[in-house]
Design a protein around this motif. Structure first.
Motif, PDB file in Angstrom:
ATOM      1  N   ALA A 284       5.226 -14.284  -4.485  1.00  0.00           N
ATOM      2  CA  ALA A 284       6.596 -14.037  -4.962  1.00  0.00           C
ATOM      3  C   ALA A 284       7.004 -12.589  -4.694  1.00  0.00           C
ATOM      4  N   VAL A 285       6.090 -11.654  -4.907  1.00  0.00           N
ATOM      5  CA  VAL A 285       6.417 -10.238  -4.662  1.00  0.00           C
ATOM      6  C   VAL A 285       6.616  -9.978  -3.170  1.00  0.00           C
ATOM      7  N   ILE A 286       5.775 -10.583  -2.358  1.00  0.00           N
ATOM      8  CA  ILE A 286       5.898 -10.383  -0.901  1.00  0.00           C
ATOM      9  C   ILE A 286       7.195 -10.998  -0.382  1.00  0.00           C
ATOM     10  N   ASP A 287       7.610 -12.103  -1.008  1.00  0.00           N
ATOM     11  CA  ASP A 287       8.876 -12.735  -0.601  1.00  0.00           C
ATOM     12  C   ASP A 287      10.050 -11.773  -0.743  1.00  0.00           C
ATOM     13  N   GLY A 288       9.905 -10.774  -1.622  1.00  0.00           N
ATOM     14  CA  GLY A 288      10.941  -9.747  -1.790  1.00  0.00           C
ATOM     15  C   GLY A 288      10.933  -8.713  -0.676  1.00  0.00           C
ATOM     16  N   GLN A 289      10.078  -8.919   0.340  1.00  0.00           N
ATOM     17  CA  GLN A 289      10.033  -8.063   1.543  1.00  0.00           C
ATOM     18  C   GLN A 289       9.833  -6.568   1.245  1.00  0.00           C
ATOM     19  N   PRO A 290       8.726  -6.216   0.545  1.00  0.00           N
ATOM     20  CA  PRO A 290       8.437  -4.783   0.396  1.00  0.00           C
ATOM     21  C   PRO A 290       8.070  -4.184   1.757  1.00  0.00           C
ATOM     22  N   ASP A 291       8.082  -2.847   1.822  1.00  0.00           N
ATOM     23  CA  ASP A 291       7.713  -2.190   3.092  1.00  0.00           C
ATOM     24  C   ASP A 291       6.202  -2.172   3.273  1.00  0.00           C
ATOM     25  N   LEU A 292       5.478  -2.259   2.154  1.00  0.00           N
ATOM     26  CA  LEU A 292       4.022  -2.100   2.200  1.00  0.00           C
ATOM     27  C   LEU A 292       3.414  -2.895   1.043  1.00  0.00           C
ATOM     28  N   PHE A 293       2.245  -3.475   1.269  1.00  0.00           N
ATOM     29  CA  PHE A 293       1.606  -4.267   0.208  1.00  0.00           C
ATOM     30  C   PHE A 293       0.144  -3.832   0.130  1.00  0.00           C
ATOM     31  N   LEU A 294      -0.260  -3.317  -1.046  1.00  0.00           N
ATOM     32  CA  LEU A 294      -1.638  -2.868  -1.221  1.00  0.00           C
ATOM     33  C   LEU A 294      -2.351  -3.769  -2.225  1.00  0.00           C
ATOM     34  N   VAL A 295      -3.502  -4.298  -1.835  1.00  0.00           N
ATOM     35  CA  VAL A 295      -4.304  -5.161  -2.702  1.00  0.00           C
ATOM     36  C   VAL A 295      -5.535  -4.363  -3.112  1.00  0.00           C
ATOM     37  N   VAL A 296      -5.743  -4.208  -4.418  1.00  0.00           N
ATOM     38  CA  VAL A 296      -6.794  -3.312  -4.906  1.00  0.00           C
ATOM     39  C   VAL A 296      -7.935  -4.121  -5.513  1.00  0.00           C
ATOM     40  N   GLY A 297      -9.157  -3.875  -5.047  1.00  0.00           N
ATOM     41  CA  GLY A 297     -10.306  -4.568  -5.638  1.00  0.00           C
ATOM     42  C   GLY A 297     -11.558  -4.403  -4.809  1.00  0.00           C
ATOM     43  N   GLY A 298     -12.695  -4.785  -5.391  1.00  0.00           N
ATOM     44  CA  GLY A 298     -13.992  -4.637  -4.733  1.00  0.00           C
ATOM     45  C   GLY A 298     -14.023  -5.345  -3.384  1.00  0.00           C
ATOM     46  N   TYR A 299     -14.692  -4.719  -2.415  1.00  0.00           N
ATOM     47  CA  TYR A 299     -14.763  -5.318  -1.080  1.00  0.00           C
ATOM     48  C   TYR A 299     -15.620  -6.586  -1.072  1.00  0.00           C
ATOM     49  N   ASP A 300     -16.466  -6.756  -2.097  1.00  0.00           N
ATOM     50  CA  ASP A 300     -17.266  -7.992  -2.148  1.00  0.00           C
ATOM     51  C   ASP A 300     -16.681  -8.994  -3.147  1.00  0.00           C
ATOM     52  N   SER A 301     -15.464  -8.747  -3.601  1.00  0.00           N
ATOM     53  CA  SER A 301     -14.829  -9.664  -4.558  1.00  0.00           C
ATOM     54  C   SER A 301     -14.097 -10.766  -3.801  1.00  0.00           C
ATOM     55  N   ASP A 312      -0.528 -12.787   4.942  1.00  0.00           N
ATOM     56  CA  ASP A 312      -0.804 -12.913   6.376  1.00  0.00           C
ATOM     57  C   ASP A 312       0.412 -13.389   7.183  1.00  0.00           C
ATOM     58  N   ALA A 313       1.109 -14.388   6.623  1.00  0.00           N
ATOM     59  CA  ALA A 313       2.182 -15.015   7.400  1.00  0.00           C
ATOM     60  C   ALA A 313       3.475 -14.200   7.372  1.00  0.00           C
ATOM     61  N   GLN A 314       3.537 -13.190   6.527  1.00  0.00           N
ATOM     62  CA  GLN A 314       4.820 -12.519   6.285  1.00  0.00           C
ATOM     63  C   GLN A 314       5.061 -11.287   7.148  1.00  0.00           C
ATOM     64  N   ASN A 315       4.040 -10.881   7.881  1.00  0.00           N
ATOM     65  CA  ASN A 315       4.214  -9.727   8.771  1.00  0.00           C
ATOM     66  C   ASN A 315       4.555  -8.430   8.045  1.00  0.00           C
ATOM     67  N   ILE A 316       4.103  -8.302   6.814  1.00  0.00           N
ATOM     68  CA  ILE A 316       4.324  -7.062   6.074  1.00  0.00           C
ATOM     69  C   ILE A 316       3.036  -6.253   6.142  1.00  0.00           C
ATOM     70  N   PRO A 317       3.102  -4.956   6.466  1.00  0.00           N
ATOM     71  CA  PRO A 317       1.865  -4.167   6.513  1.00  0.00           C
ATOM     72  C   PRO A 317       1.138  -4.270   5.178  1.00  0.00           C
ATOM     73  N   SER A 318      -0.080  -4.757   5.227  1.00  0.00           N
ATOM     74  CA  SER A 318      -0.781  -5.012   3.971  1.00  0.00           C
ATOM     75  C   SER A 318      -2.244  -4.611   4.118  1.00  0.00           C
ATOM     76  N   TYR A 319      -2.779  -3.983   3.066  1.00  0.00           N
ATOM     77  CA  TYR A 319      -4.139  -3.439   3.139  1.00  0.00           C
ATOM     78  C   TYR A 319      -4.911  -3.769   1.869  1.00  0.00           C
ATOM     79  N   HIS A 320      -6.188  -4.114   2.036  1.00  0.00           N
ATOM     80  CA  HIS A 320      -7.098  -4.297   0.906  1.00  0.00           C
ATOM     81  C   HIS A 320      -7.886  -2.997   0.749  1.00  0.00           C
ATOM     82  N   VAL A 321      -7.640  -2.280  -0.364  1.00  0.00           N
ATOM     83  CA  VAL A 321      -8.351  -1.022  -0.614  1.00  0.00           C
ATOM     84  C   VAL A 321      -9.225  -1.179  -1.852  1.00  0.00           C
ATOM     85  N   GLU A 322     -10.355  -0.474  -1.872  1.00  0.00           N
ATOM     86  CA  GLU A 322     -11.293  -0.666  -2.987  1.00  0.00           C
ATOM     87  C   GLU A 322     -10.876   0.114  -4.230  1.00  0.00           C
TER      88      GLU A 322
END
Ligand code: SF4
Length: 391
Positions: A284-301, A312-322
Motif C-alpha cells: 500500500a505504501v509503495i502504491d503511493g509511489q515514494p521516491d525511495l523505499f528502505l526495508v530495515v532488518g537482519g540479513y538472515d531474516s 520488485d514489480a514497481q520499479n521504485i529504488p528499494s534497498y534492504h539495509v540491516e
C-alpha cells in the motif's frame, strides 16, 4: 549465566519516540523530506511474545545458567542483547563450545520462536534441563498441517528455505514421523518440480536443481510424488506461495485430471498473519509511489528478505539495509536476487522534495528503524522538528 547487572526489560528498551509518532500519523514532513511508514511493520506478535517469555524466565530462574538453543529471532541487535543479559547460545555462530554436552538439570534452555528440530528437543529432554518454549503459535500451524498430510498419505511440499530454523524443524518432524518432504525455495524451483510431475524432466534433473538437503532421506519419486500437500514456511512472500500452489495444482491436473487432482493434491496457506499484514501494508505504501523505499532488518531474516521483494514489480529504488551502520553516503544493502551485500553510491537525491518510505521486518526493533530514519534525514540535510524525536 543470568547477569543481574543487566536487569533491563529489553522489550521496553526497543521503543522509539520517532517511530511511535510515525506509527500514529503514517507520515512526517521534515523540510524537503517526507517520511512515510506503512500501517503495519516491525515486531510481530510472535516476537513480542517470545521476548516477554524470556524476560519472565530471566526473573523466575535468576541465578541459574540460561541458554538459547539458537538465535531467538533473526536480528543481530536482539541476539547481542540476549548475550549481554547473560544468556548463552548452544548452537549457531555465537555458540559456546561444548555447551550442549555440559548441560545438566540445573540449566534452563530457551527454545526460539522458530521451534526446534526433534533431535535437539530429544537431547534436551535426555539432559533433563528446564525448557522455556517461545515457539510462535503460527509456527505450529504448518506442523499440524504436515502431520495431517502424513496421516492421509501425502508427501509435504514446503515453500521455504532449507537452512532456515523453522523449515529445518518442520522437516525433522516429518522425517521423525516417517513421512517425506520436498522443500522448494521459489517459483523457479517449484516450476522444476512441476515439470517432473508433468513428466517433462526426470527426477534426477530436479535433484540437481534443488538444494541437496531439499529432500527427505529415502525419497522415492515413483512413490512420494503420487500425492502432494503444500505448506509454507510462515515468513515467505505470500504472492509467491500462492503462485507456487497454482503452478503445482496445474501440473497435477495435467497429470491426473479433475478426479485425480481432488484425490492427490492439497494446498494450505500457512503464511502467518503478521507476515501477510506487513507485506500488504508495504504494498500500500509503495502504491503511493515514494521516491525511495528502505526495508530495515537482519540479513538472515526470512520475513525481512521477503518484505524487501514486495516492491520488485514497481520499479521504485528499494534497498534492504540491516541497520543505521548500513546507511551512509555509500549505502550498504543486501541484493534481493543474489543475496550478496552490495554498495550503492548516489542513492539519496541531494536536492528537491523527496518522499522516502520505510518498513521493518517482524524481528526488527523500533530503535533500529528509528536510527535508520534519523540517519536518512541527516544525510538529506534535514533536522527533525522536535528534539524529543532525535533521541
Ligand atoms: S513472523 Fe509470524 S511466525 Fe514468525 S514469530 Fe512473528 S508471528 Fe510468529
Amino acid at each position: 549465566m543470568t547477569d543481574e547487572s543487566h536487569p533491563t526489560d529489553v522489550r521496553m528498551s526497543y521503543r522509539d519516540p520517532l517511530v511511535e509518532r510515525l506509527r500514529a500519523d503514517g507520515r512526517l514532513q521534515v523540510g524537503r523530506l517526507e517520511l512515510l511508514l506503512p500501517q503495519n511493520f516491525g515486531f510481530c506478535w510472535g516476537v513480542d511474545r517470545a521476548l516477554a517469555i524470556v524476560e519472565k524466565a530471566r526473573h523466575e530462574h535468576s541465578g541459574r545458567r540460561m541458554w538459547l538453543l539458537n538465535s531467538l529471532i533473526h536480528n543481530p541487535r536482539v541476539n547481542t542483547d540476549m548475550r549481554a543479559n547473560g544468556i548463552g547460545f548452544l548452537k549457531g555462530e555465537h555458540a559456546t563450545e561444548g555447551a550442549m554436552e555440559s548441560l545438566t538439570k540445573n540449566d534452563v534452555v530457551i527454545v526460539p520462536a522458530f521451534s526446534a528440530e526433534v533431535e535437539d528437543m530429544q537431547e534436551l529432554e535426555t539432559r533433563g534441563v528446564d525448557l522455556v518454549d517461545t515457539t510462535c503459535p503460527w509456527v505450529i500451524k504448518p506442523h499440524k498441517r504436515t502431520l495431517k498430510y502424513l496421516r492421509e498419505g501425502f508427501t509435504t511440499v514446503i515453500h521455504g528455505t532449507v537452512d532456515h530454523e523453522e523449515t529445518r524443524a518442520t522437516c525433522s518432524l516429518v522425517q521423525h514421523e516417517g513421512g517425506h518432504y520436498i522443500v522448494v525455495h521459489d517459483l523457479c524451483e517449484a516450476g522444476a518440480l512441476g515439470e517432473v510431475l508433468r513428466e517433462k524432466i526426470d527426477f534426477g534433473e530436479l535433484r540437481r536443481i534443488l538444494h541437496p538437503e531439499a529432500f527427505s532421506s529415502g525419497f522415492d519419486a515413483e512413490v512420494h510424488l503420487e500425492r502432494i500437500g503444500i505448506i509454507n514456511q510462515t515468513t515467505m512472500l505470500a504472492s509467491e506461495s500462492r503462485a507456487i500452489g497454482d503452478l503445482l495444482r496445474d501440473a497435477l491436473l495435467e497429470r491426473d485430471g479433475d478426479s485425480g487432482l481432488e484425490e492427490n493434491f492439497r494446498d494450505f496457506d500457512t503464511i502467518c498473519r503478521a507476515t501477510q499484514d506487513n507485506q500488504d501494508a508495504a504494498i500500500a505504501v509503495i502504491d503511493g509511489q515514494p521516491d525511495l523505499f528502505l526495508v530495515v532488518g537482519g540479513y538472515d531474516s526470512s520475513n525481512t528478505k521477503n518484505l524487501a521483494r514486495v516492491g520488485d514489480a514497481q520499479n521504485i529504488p528499494s534497498y534492504h539495509v540491516e541497520g543505521p551502520d548500513s546507511v551512509d553516503e555509500v549505502l550498504s544493502f543486501r541484493d534481493r536476487a543474489s543475496g550478496e551485500i552490495q554498495r550503492a553510491e548516489n542513492w539519496l537525491p541531494q536536492e528537491g522534495p523527496l518522499r522516502v518510505a520505510f518498513t521493518a521486518g517482524a524481528s526488527t526493533p523500533d530503535t533500529i528503524l528509528g536510527r535508520v530514519i534519523r540517519r536518512v534525514a541527516e544525510l538529506a540535510g534535514e533536522s527533525l522538528p522536535d528534539s524529543r524525536l532525535t533521541v
